[in-house]
Enzyme design. Sequence first.
Site, PDB file in Angstrom:
ATOM      1  N   ARG A  27       0.739  -1.114  -0.645  1.00 14.67           N
ATOM      2  CA  ARG A  27      -0.153  -0.226  -0.355  1.00 14.67           C
ATOM      3  C   ARG A  27       0.902   1.308   0.050  1.00 14.67           C
ATOM      4  NH1 ARG A  27      -4.597   0.082  -1.628  1.00 14.67           N
ATOM      5  NH2 ARG A  27      -5.833   1.160  -0.138  1.00 14.67           N
ATOM      6  N   ARG A  48      -6.878   9.857   7.750  1.00 11.54           N
ATOM      7  CA  ARG A  48      -6.398  10.503   9.541  1.00 11.54           C
ATOM      8  C   ARG A  48      -5.433  11.930   9.077  1.00 11.54           C
ATOM      9  NH1 ARG A  48      -2.148   5.932  11.806  1.00 11.54           N
ATOM     10  NH2 ARG A  48      -0.949   6.111  10.021  1.00 11.54           N
TER      11      ARG A  48
HETATM   12  P1  FAD Z   1      12.563   2.717   5.460  1.00 11.48           P
HETATM   13  O1  FAD Z   1      12.284   3.567   6.670  1.00 11.48           O
HETATM   14  O2  FAD Z   1      11.916   2.662   4.294  1.00 11.48           O
HETATM   15  O3  FAD Z   1      14.101   2.873   4.727  1.00 11.48           O
HETATM   16  C1  FAD Z   1      14.338   1.835   3.805  1.00 11.48           C
HETATM   17  C2  FAD Z   1      15.392   2.966   2.484  1.00 11.48           C
HETATM   18  O4  FAD Z   1      15.966   2.662   1.402  1.00 11.48           O
HETATM   19  C3  FAD Z   1      14.804   4.189   2.010  1.00 11.48           C
HETATM   20  O5  FAD Z   1      14.962   5.595   2.284  1.00 11.48           O
HETATM   21  C4  FAD Z   1      14.504   4.438   0.721  1.00 11.48           C
HETATM   22  O6  FAD Z   1      14.505   5.063   0.319  1.00 11.48           O
HETATM   23  C5  FAD Z   1      15.982   3.215   0.550  1.00 11.48           C
HETATM   24  N1  FAD Z   1      15.556   2.382  -0.639  1.00 11.48           N
HETATM   25  C6  FAD Z   1      15.176   1.775  -1.060  1.00 11.48           C
HETATM   26  N2  FAD Z   1      15.460   0.688  -2.081  1.00 11.48           N
HETATM   27  C7  FAD Z   1      16.177   1.821  -2.037  1.00 11.48           C
HETATM   28  C8  FAD Z   1      16.917   1.048  -4.022  1.00 11.48           C
HETATM   29  N3  FAD Z   1      17.133   0.768  -4.467  1.00 11.48           N
HETATM   30  N4  FAD Z   1      18.584   2.446  -3.840  1.00 11.48           N
HETATM   31  C9  FAD Z   1      18.809   3.317  -3.016  1.00 11.48           C
HETATM   32  N5  FAD Z   1      17.951   3.604  -1.573  1.00 11.48           N
HETATM   33  C10 FAD Z   1      16.444   2.181  -1.380  1.00 11.48           C
HETATM   34  N6  FAD Z   1       6.277   2.877  13.463  1.00 11.48           N
HETATM   35  C11 FAD Z   1       6.527   3.464  14.747  1.00 11.48           C
HETATM   36  O7  FAD Z   1       7.170   2.347  15.665  1.00 11.48           O
HETATM   37  N7  FAD Z   1       5.370   4.068  15.188  1.00 11.48           N
HETATM   38  C12 FAD Z   1       4.211   3.944  14.298  1.00 11.48           C
HETATM   39  O8  FAD Z   1       3.933   5.790  14.646  1.00 11.48           O
HETATM   40  C13 FAD Z   1       4.865   4.688  12.623  1.00 11.48           C
HETATM   41  N8  FAD Z   1       4.142   4.837  12.028  1.00 11.48           N
HETATM   42  C14 FAD Z   1       3.951   4.665  11.119  1.00 11.48           C
HETATM   43  C15 FAD Z   1       3.469   5.278   9.923  1.00 11.48           C
HETATM   44  C16 FAD Z   1       3.387   5.349   8.188  1.00 11.48           C
HETATM   45  C17 FAD Z   1       2.402   6.379   7.941  1.00 11.48           C
HETATM   46  C18 FAD Z   1       4.440   4.183   8.172  1.00 11.48           C
HETATM   47  C19 FAD Z   1       4.569   3.947   6.324  1.00 11.48           C
HETATM   48  C20 FAD Z   1       5.278   3.739   9.012  1.00 11.48           C
HETATM   49  C21 FAD Z   1       5.063   4.052  10.614  1.00 11.48           C
HETATM   50  N9  FAD Z   1       6.011   3.139  11.419  1.00 11.48           N
HETATM   51  C22 FAD Z   1       5.885   3.629  12.434  1.00 11.48           C
HETATM   52  C23 FAD Z   1       6.869   2.333  10.321  1.00 11.48           C
HETATM   53  C24 FAD Z   1       8.229   3.220  10.556  1.00 11.48           C
HETATM   54  O9  FAD Z   1       8.101   3.929   9.774  1.00 11.48           O
HETATM   55  C25 FAD Z   1       9.158   1.504  10.211  1.00 11.48           C
HETATM   56  O10 FAD Z   1       9.837   0.215  10.889  1.00 11.48           O
HETATM   57  C26 FAD Z   1      10.866   1.951   9.478  1.00 11.48           C
HETATM   58  O11 FAD Z   1      10.985   3.467   9.502  1.00 11.48           O
HETATM   59  C27 FAD Z   1      11.498   1.414   9.006  1.00 11.48           C
HETATM   60  O12 FAD Z   1      12.524   1.233   8.773  1.00 11.48           O
HETATM   61  P2  FAD Z   1      13.360   0.896   7.441  1.00 11.48           P
HETATM   62  O13 FAD Z   1      14.786   1.466   7.273  1.00 11.48           O
HETATM   63  O14 FAD Z   1      12.879  -0.634   7.589  1.00 11.48           O
HETATM   64  O15 FAD Z   1      12.747   0.822   6.270  1.00 11.48           O
HETATM   65  N1  UDP Z   2      -7.798   0.458  12.629  1.00 14.35           N
HETATM   66  C1  UDP Z   2      -9.597   0.836  12.777  1.00 14.35           C
HETATM   67  N2  UDP Z   2      -9.476   2.572  12.853  1.00 14.35           N
HETATM   68  C2  UDP Z   2      -9.202   3.298  13.217  1.00 14.35           C
HETATM   69  C3  UDP Z   2      -7.800   2.822  13.410  1.00 14.35           C
HETATM   70  C4  UDP Z   2      -7.265   1.538  13.007  1.00 14.35           C
HETATM   71  O1  UDP Z   2      -9.344  -0.017  11.903  1.00 14.35           O
HETATM   72  O2  UDP Z   2      -9.444   3.885  13.779  1.00 14.35           O
HETATM   73  C5  UDP Z   2      -7.436  -0.503  12.092  1.00 14.35           C
HETATM   74  C6  UDP Z   2      -6.219  -1.008  10.611  1.00 14.35           C
HETATM   75  O3  UDP Z   2      -7.242  -1.552   9.903  1.00 14.35           O
HETATM   76  C7  UDP Z   2      -5.650   0.076  10.957  1.00 14.35           C
HETATM   77  C8  UDP Z   2      -5.501  -1.418  11.797  1.00 14.35           C
HETATM   78  O4  UDP Z   2      -5.973  -1.013  12.514  1.00 14.35           O
HETATM   79  O5  UDP Z   2      -4.475  -0.478   9.370  1.00 14.35           O
HETATM   80  C9  UDP Z   2      -3.403  -0.918  12.768  1.00 14.35           C
HETATM   81  O6  UDP Z   2      -3.603  -0.034  12.786  1.00 14.35           O
HETATM   82  P1  UDP Z   2      -2.152   1.132  13.198  1.00 14.35           P
HETATM   83  O7  UDP Z   2      -2.657   2.728  14.086  1.00 14.35           O
HETATM   84  O8  UDP Z   2      -1.729   0.456  14.005  1.00 14.35           O
HETATM   85  O9  UDP Z   2      -2.160   1.724  11.897  1.00 14.35           O
HETATM   86  P2  UDP Z   2      -0.473   1.815  11.486  1.00 14.35           P
HETATM   87  O10 UDP Z   2       0.050   3.537  12.081  1.00 14.35           O
HETATM   88  O11 UDP Z   2       0.560   1.040  11.019  1.00 14.35           O
HETATM   89  O12 UDP Z   2      -1.024   2.854   9.958  1.00 14.35           O
END
Ligand code: FAD
Ligand code: UDP
Length: 366
Positions: A247, A278
Site C-alpha cells: 500500500r 487521518r
Molecule cells: P525505510 O524507512 O523504508 O528505509 C528504507 C530506505 O531504503 C528508504 O529511505 C528508501 O528510499 C531506501 N531504498 C529503497 N530502495 C532503494 C534503492 N533501490 N536504492 C537506494 N535506496 C533505496 N513505526 C512506529 O514505531 N511507530 C509509528 O507510529 C509508526 N508510524 C508509521 C506511519 C506510517 C505512515 C508508516 C509508513 C510507517 C510507520 N511506522 C511506525 C513504521 C516505521 O516507519 C518503520 O518501522 C521504519 O521506518 C522502517 O525502517 P526501514 O529502515 O526498514 O525502512
Molecule cells: N484501525 C481501524 N480504525 C482506526 C485505527 C486503526 O480500523 O481508527 C485498523 C486498521 O485496519 C489499521 C489497523 O487497525 O490498518 C492498525 O492500525 P495502526 O494505527 O496500528 O496503523 P498504522 O499506524 O500502522 O497505519
Amino acid sequence: MYDYLIVGAGLFGSVFAYEATKRGKKCLVIDKRDHIGGNVYTENIEGINVHKYGAHIFHTNNKQIWDYVNNFAEFNRYTNSPVANYKGEIYNLPFNMNTFNKLWGVINPEEAKQKIKEQRNAANITQPRNLEEQAISLVGTDIYEKLIKGYTEKQWGRSARELPSFIIKRLPVRFTYDNNYFNDRYQGIPVGGYTAIIEKMLEDVEVRLDVDFFEEKEELEALAEKIVFTGMIDQYYNYQFGFLDYRSLQFETTVMDKENFQGNAVVNYTDRETPYTRIIEHKHFEFGNQDKTVVTEEYPMEWKQGLEPYYPINDDKNNKIYKMYKELTNNESNVIFGGRLATYKYYDMHQVIGEALHAVSKEFKD
Ligand code: FAD
Ligand code: UDP
C-alpha cells in the site's frame, strides 16, 4: 574499498552503519531519496517538526531498545491518544471504556463486556478467520461498523474479510478509562525530530543520496565486500516470482495561519466516504505553541511502480510469494537483508532497531 555497502538510509541501514563503523568497518550508505532517515524523516516547517511520511510515535516494551534510542535523542512524554471522527461523532481510541461509554452509555466494564458478548454471539463467530471476524469478536458489530470497517477498507483497499486478523490485534482493547494507544512501557517523541537521530548515527559514515542501487548495481556491488539491503525484496530478485503488493500513501500537507486546528496530533476519519484515513497536526507531538500549525492528510492508494511502498500486505497470497524470495536469500553469503521492505514485515521502529541489532551481533559475532 568498503567493507559494507548499505542500501537505504532508513532506521535499519543507519543502525547497521553506526554499529559497523563503531567496530572499525568502512561503510558506504546510499539512498535513492534526497535525504536520510527513510520513513522516519522529519523536516522543520515554521518551527514545527513535520513527520513527512506519516505520524511516527516511538514505543517499546524492550528496555534495551529504549536505552539504545535514548543514546541518540531525548524523548518527551507524548502519549498517543488518537480520536476517531465518524461522520462528526467523536470517539476515543483505542477501544476502551471511554469509547464504550460514548457509544452505548455503559458505565462499568461488566456492562461493556456484556454488550460485546451479545454482539459477538449474534454474529456467531467462534474462530475468527479474518480481520472482520477478529474485530467483531473483540469489540462487537457497532464498533466494527463505525470505527473499523471504513477505515480498514480505505487503508488497505481490500475487504476486511480478505485481510489477516493480526492487523487489528495491533490495537489494544481495554476495559479501563485509558486512551493510551499503546500498551508498551516506554513511549515518546524525540525532542528535535527523528532526522537528528539518524544524523547522529551517520555522523562518521559516508552517505551518498539520490543514488538508486538498481541503476548502478554492478559498479556499486564492486565497491564493497558485503551488502546490507533494505529495499524491496521482490525488486532485488528482479520480480522473478512476481510482484509483491504494497500500500502506498499520498501526503497532503498544509501550513495554516492558526494556532490550533484539531486539538490533537492524530484524528482518524473512520467513515468510508472521507477519502483520507487521518489528519496529523504535527505541533501536538511536541506540545508546540507556535502561531501557525502544519497539518497533513493521509490518502492511501495501491502501490505501483514509481510510488513509495509504505506497507507490506501480509495476506496469504503475498506471504507465499515472499516465502519464495526468502528462500533465495538463504543462499546469499554476502548480502544481509533487513528492514520493513526487505523482510516484507509490518514492523514498527522498535522492531526494526531490534532486528538491526540482531543482524549486527550475528555479523560481528559479539
Ligand atoms: P525505510 O524507512 O523504508 O528505509 C528504507 C530506505 O531504503 C528508504 O529511505 C528508501 O528510499 C531506501 N531504498 C529503497 N530502495 C532503494 C534503492 N533501490 N536504492 C537506494 N535506496 C533505496 N513505526 C512506529 O514505531 N511507530 C509509528 O507510529 C509508526 N508510524 C508509521 C506511519 C506510517 C505512515 C508508516 C509508513 C510507517 C510507520 N511506522 C511506525 C513504521 C516505521 O516507519 C518503520 O518501522 C521504519 O521506518 C522502517 O525502517 P526501514 O529502515 O526498514 O525502512
Ligand atoms: N484501525 C481501524 N480504525 C482506526 C485505527 C486503526 O480500523 O481508527 C485498523 C486498521 O485496519 C489499521 C489497523 O487497525 O490498518 C492498525 O492500525 P495502526 O494505527 O496500528 O496503523 P498504522 O499506524 O500502522 O497505519
